[in-house]
Scaffold this active site. Sequence first.
Site, mmCIF file in Angstrom:
data_model
loop_
_atom_site.group_PDB
_atom_site.id
_atom_site.type_symbol
_atom_site.label_atom_id
_atom_site.label_comp_id
_atom_site.label_asym_id
_atom_site.label_seq_id
_atom_site.Cartn_x
_atom_site.Cartn_y
_atom_site.Cartn_z
ATOM 1 N N ASP A 104 -2.939 -2.610 -5.498
ATOM 2 C CA ASP A 104 -2.465 -4.264 -5.328
ATOM 3 C C ASP A 104 -1.327 -4.124 -7.012
ATOM 4 O O ASP A 104 0.186 -4.526 -6.680
ATOM 5 C CB ASP A 104 -3.092 -4.936 -4.820
ATOM 6 C CG ASP A 104 -3.390 -5.181 -3.665
ATOM 7 O OD1 ASP A 104 -3.060 -3.666 -2.630
ATOM 8 O OD2 ASP A 104 -4.028 -5.862 -2.897
ATOM 9 N N HIS A 131 -8.662 -1.551 -6.110
ATOM 10 C CA HIS A 131 -8.145 -2.226 -4.920
ATOM 11 C C HIS A 131 -7.101 -3.208 -5.649
ATOM 12 O O HIS A 131 -6.028 -3.429 -5.293
ATOM 13 C CB HIS A 131 -8.827 -2.893 -3.593
ATOM 14 C CG HIS A 131 -7.506 -3.295 -2.654
ATOM 15 N ND1 HIS A 131 -7.123 -1.946 -1.763
ATOM 16 C CD2 HIS A 131 -6.551 -3.814 -2.178
ATOM 17 C CE1 HIS A 131 -6.008 -2.183 -0.970
ATOM 18 N NE2 HIS A 131 -5.958 -3.344 -0.763
ATOM 19 N N HIS A 166 -1.145 -11.540 -5.525
ATOM 20 C CA HIS A 166 -0.082 -10.200 -5.417
ATOM 21 C C HIS A 166 0.805 -11.640 -5.558
ATOM 22 O O HIS A 166 1.803 -11.452 -5.585
ATOM 23 C CB HIS A 166 0.456 -10.542 -3.027
ATOM 24 C CG HIS A 166 -0.086 -9.298 -2.602
ATOM 25 N ND1 HIS A 166 -0.190 -8.413 -2.787
ATOM 26 C CD2 HIS A 166 -1.633 -9.113 -1.788
ATOM 27 C CE1 HIS A 166 -0.545 -7.444 -2.385
ATOM 28 N NE2 HIS A 166 -1.840 -8.222 -1.323
ATOM 29 N N HIS A 206 0.963 -1.268 0.239
ATOM 30 C CA HIS A 206 0.202 -0.129 -0.211
ATOM 31 C C HIS A 206 0.384 1.208 -0.194
ATOM 32 O O HIS A 206 0.773 2.177 -0.143
ATOM 33 C CB HIS A 206 -0.984 -0.154 1.382
ATOM 34 C CG HIS A 206 -1.953 -1.125 0.950
ATOM 35 N ND1 HIS A 206 -2.465 -1.182 1.810
ATOM 36 C CD2 HIS A 206 -2.346 -2.594 -0.222
ATOM 37 C CE1 HIS A 206 -3.778 -2.259 1.634
ATOM 38 N NE2 HIS A 206 -2.942 -2.399 0.678
#
Length: 396
Positions: free
Chosen positions: A350, A346, A373, A190
């Site tokens: 990421d 979001h 991720h 973040h």
Amino acid sequence: NVILDRQTCRARRKAEIRVLNSGCRNLNSNLLDLPASFGAKPGSVFSLQPLAFQNGDPGVASICVCFSELSIQISDFLRLLPHFDSHPRLCVPRSILYIPDTRGFAVAFGQEMKQRTILREASVRGKGLHTGEECTLTLLPAPENHGIVFRRADLYGKPELRLTPEGTTPDLIRQTTLSNGNTSVNTPEHILSALVGCGIDNVLIELHGKECPILDGSARPYVHLIQEAEIVEQEGERKWLVIEEPVSITSGASSLIVLPYDGLKITCTSADDRGIHTQHLALEINQDAYIADIAPARTFTIYEDIEPLLKMGKIQGGSLDCAIVIRGNKVLSKEPLRFNDEFVRHKILDILGDLALLGLPIKGHIVAVRPGHALNNKLARRIAEEAAKWAARRTQ
């Protein structure tokens, strides 16, 4: 620095752009160095003529750009842009700006692409999402070509971690973890996303703790921290990682591909295993768009995933203060959704944070389907491998 005075236009009427004589550093030298055929001198007037409106919508209209006595189609104008790239102090954005409410068009000149850092240090304190431990994060100014570097100030010798796709742990479930020997930094995505979104090239991130604070689950508090520290330009030119050929990675129903593109654009589709809450968004990424459209988007999870994650030792600091929980068709949150499509936003947040591990801002179009991720990191590694090949090929 905006050096254009735009007189907006309505449908089928001309717009006029007048070059000002003030308001931008080195304005005159920039403009006088432009190719003479464009007649681009202080005081010049450019006319933009929207053409061929379809269904009354000029947003998809072709445009004729008139430079003094020279009239060219916008496609031809774009092909002439390499002439500008040789100028050491001038960058010409490759997009036509469309203003829906006034139906005006503009081409922007004079945006200098310098490296940037912060003017002063700024700190924030909060809990880590996964460890639940308190951590203080401090941003410190850094010199040109320093890059983004983490420093674990709570450890002996204050070891530092530089960004590299290979410097991550195998455990990339619901977070990214940087590691070098016995030194690690948990959940940096973040703050990295905020730094990339705000165009910061050089900064030292000092941590008193092993996990970056989750704060409200978005990057907005980190954007505020950067703004508090005040962004400043440096003398060195910004460096880019330019995507020269398509690079892709696939895992099951998830995939990522990055394509050559003059700018940064992300097209993303987000969906869970049940196909519920599927969302799609395509967005040109720049500082204004990032701050308004991406930074406020909060992290989220499926209700059924909470117990398994807790058993894995994850989300020890998680709560509705810092995350959205999806339970069936219901959304559990301490405040209303900030966007109807907050989840996919979001995901884009990421992606930007995870690809920051490449160490340079990207010029490319990223197309993502159900990213995460682990897959983001695999793409970063693949891009690094291909970029080394492109560089070697250019030297042959």
